[in-house]
Design a protein around this motif. Sequence first.
Motif, PDB file in Angstrom:
ATOM      1  N   HIS A   1     -35.365 -79.947-118.254  1.00 13.99           N
ATOM      2  CA  HIS A   1     -34.224 -81.251-118.806  1.00 13.99           C
ATOM      3  C   HIS A   1     -35.051 -82.267-119.455  1.00 13.99           C
ATOM      4  O   HIS A   1     -36.344 -82.201-119.570  1.00 13.99           O
ATOM      5  CB  HIS A   1     -33.384 -81.540-117.591  1.00 13.99           C
ATOM      6  N   GLY A   2     -34.134 -83.098-120.158  1.00 13.62           N
ATOM      7  CA  GLY A   2     -34.937 -84.079-121.190  1.00 13.62           C
ATOM      8  C   GLY A   2     -35.136 -85.360-120.223  1.00 13.62           C
ATOM      9  O   GLY A   2     -34.910 -85.551-118.989  1.00 13.62           O
ATOM     10  N   LYS A   3     -35.427 -86.517-120.717  1.00 12.33           N
ATOM     11  CA  LYS A   3     -35.996 -87.784-120.208  1.00 12.33           C
ATOM     12  C   LYS A   3     -34.515 -88.582-119.603  1.00 12.33           C
ATOM     13  O   LYS A   3     -34.712 -89.429-118.836  1.00 12.33           O
ATOM     14  CB  LYS A   3     -36.432 -88.574-121.295  1.00 12.33           C
ATOM     15  N   LYS A   4     -33.472 -87.927-120.309  1.00 13.90           N
ATOM     16  CA  LYS A   4     -32.306 -88.671-119.523  1.00 13.90           C
ATOM     17  C   LYS A   4     -31.542 -88.058-118.524  1.00 13.90           C
ATOM     18  O   LYS A   4     -30.350 -88.124-118.066  1.00 13.90           O
ATOM     19  CB  LYS A   4     -31.210 -88.761-120.762  1.00 13.90           C
ATOM     20  N   GLY A   5     -32.324 -86.957-117.924  1.00 17.81           N
ATOM     21  CA  GLY A   5     -31.897 -86.268-116.900  1.00 17.81           C
ATOM     22  C   GLY A   5     -31.172 -84.949-117.019  1.00 17.81           C
ATOM     23  O   GLY A   5     -31.151 -84.187-118.036  1.00 17.81           O
ATOM     24  N   TYR A   6     -30.368 -84.652-116.037  1.00 18.52           N
ATOM     25  CA  TYR A   6     -29.904 -83.089-116.070  1.00 18.52           C
ATOM     26  C   TYR A   6     -28.387 -83.073-116.739  1.00 18.52           C
ATOM     27  O   TYR A   6     -28.097 -81.990-116.893  1.00 18.52           O
ATOM     28  CB  TYR A   6     -29.517 -83.104-114.387  1.00 18.52           C
ATOM     29  N   TRP A   7     -27.616 -84.097-117.022  1.00 17.87           N
ATOM     30  CA  TRP A   7     -26.405 -83.984-117.509  1.00 17.87           C
ATOM     31  C   TRP A   7     -26.355 -83.044-118.859  1.00 17.87           C
ATOM     32  O   TRP A   7     -25.474 -82.046-119.044  1.00 17.87           O
ATOM     33  CB  TRP A   7     -25.591 -85.241-117.950  1.00 17.87           C
ATOM     34  N   GLN A   8     -27.187 -83.265-119.802  1.00 17.48           N
ATOM     35  CA  GLN A   8     -27.222 -82.230-121.131  1.00 17.48           C
ATOM     36  C   GLN A   8     -27.253 -80.956-120.764  1.00 17.48           C
ATOM     37  O   GLN A   8     -26.572 -80.255-121.441  1.00 17.48           O
ATOM     38  CB  GLN A   8     -28.371 -82.886-122.210  1.00 17.48           C
ATOM     39  N   VAL A   9     -27.870 -80.540-119.622  1.00 17.78           N
ATOM     40  CA  VAL A   9     -28.001 -78.974-119.189  1.00 17.78           C
ATOM     41  C   VAL A   9     -26.538 -78.591-118.771  1.00 17.78           C
ATOM     42  O   VAL A   9     -26.195 -77.591-118.957  1.00 17.78           O
ATOM     43  CB  VAL A   9     -29.048 -78.639-118.254  1.00 17.78           C
ATOM     44  N   ILE A  10     -26.064 -79.506-118.036  1.00 14.09           N
ATOM     45  CA  ILE A  10     -24.789 -78.973-117.462  1.00 14.09           C
ATOM     46  C   ILE A  10     -23.856 -79.073-118.643  1.00 14.09           C
ATOM     47  O   ILE A  10     -22.802 -78.233-118.547  1.00 14.09           O
ATOM     48  CB  ILE A  10     -24.341 -80.077-116.494  1.00 14.09           C
ATOM     49  N   LYS A  11     -24.004 -80.076-119.593  1.00 17.83           N
ATOM     50  CA  LYS A  11     -23.063 -80.029-120.668  1.00 17.83           C
ATOM     51  C   LYS A  11     -23.052 -78.547-121.475  1.00 17.83           C
ATOM     52  O   LYS A  11     -22.056 -78.012-121.868  1.00 17.83           O
ATOM     53  CB  LYS A  11     -23.224 -81.056-121.480  1.00 17.83           C
ATOM     54  N   ARG A  12     -24.233 -78.227-121.823  1.00 17.90           N
ATOM     55  CA  ARG A  12     -24.722 -76.953-122.497  1.00 17.90           C
ATOM     56  C   ARG A  12     -23.967 -75.621-121.713  1.00 17.90           C
ATOM     57  O   ARG A  12     -23.497 -74.865-122.198  1.00 17.90           O
ATOM     58  CB  ARG A  12     -26.196 -76.723-122.505  1.00 17.90           C
TER      59      ARG A  12
END
Length: 340
Positions: free
Chosen positions: A166-177
């Motif tokens: 995941h990136g520096k801002k945490g998990y959400w972007q993976v969930i969004k993908r």
Amino acid sequence: MKALFIGGTGTISMAIVNRLAQDPLWEVWVLNRGNREAELPQGVHQIVADINNEDEVRKKLSDMTFDTVCEFIGFHVEDVERDYRLFKGKTRQYIYISSASAYHKPAASYVITEGTTLANPHWQYSRDKIASEEFLMEKYRTEGFPVTIVRPSHTYDERNIPLGVHGKKGYWQVIKRMMDGKPVIIQGDGSSLWTLTFNEDFAVGFTGLMANCHAIGEAFHITGDETLTWNQIYQTIADALGVELKPYYVASEFLAATGDKYGFDFTGSLIGDKSVSVVFDNSKLKRAVPDMCTGVRFHQGVRRALSYILDHPEYQIEDAEFDEWCDRVIAAQEKAKTEV
């Protein structure tokens, strides 16, 4: 009995404070900057101070002693040296939160016990934890400083989704993908073994070590007993979301080479930790704390977390930089396949 938590409002420590606040045998104190005071359970006493301001803390604790002092925000040897000066003679037990990432990487054996060598050439975070442990154990051996070392592995709560990449801002972007039907990167081939622990389960093991005479001068890792592959972890998340998982496998070394320059630190978090199979032998902890068990399995815990996060938009922090990086990595690997 009286306990002091340095920090006390993080993923791990909040669960412990909540559990201990229900125990009439304990008087619970937290020392922190007061940023999350409203989240503390009723009856918990707060000392508002910056632990790094040693003189201020010494004055505020001048007439206080504790049965157990618990350090959750000590990341460097200078932090535990400060705590040693502050709490020597003022506590019957000092519990230091280290990290299971301190165990030998690469692992000589995938089964980890507390006797596994501490050595991690890939992650400075882990080496700092090792140095802190060594300082404290030397003080125990030479002066009787009553230390207990606790090594968590990957512990999560209802506000966190455990992931490998995941990136520096945490998990959400993976969930969004996942929800957008885009591929998500999984390190290696997803078959390495990993252990996840819900923070409420961790709190059972931790509180069982507090004021426990068998814990003085000893180290314990606290983890659940459920071992999963990363493929199973990501698939369980996708199942909980009700979406199709589209895994995209990339070697950890390639992720480190391409991601570290963006500040993702995959050399440490993957090569020094999550890309290595680990299974924890928890028999030592269970001898000291017979109540320790896995009460929240991952398929249960992740559903609790997703339900909470989807109901709280403030935790849905998008990360365009990481999202674009994922697309570039996938495109580059696909292109390489056609050029070889």
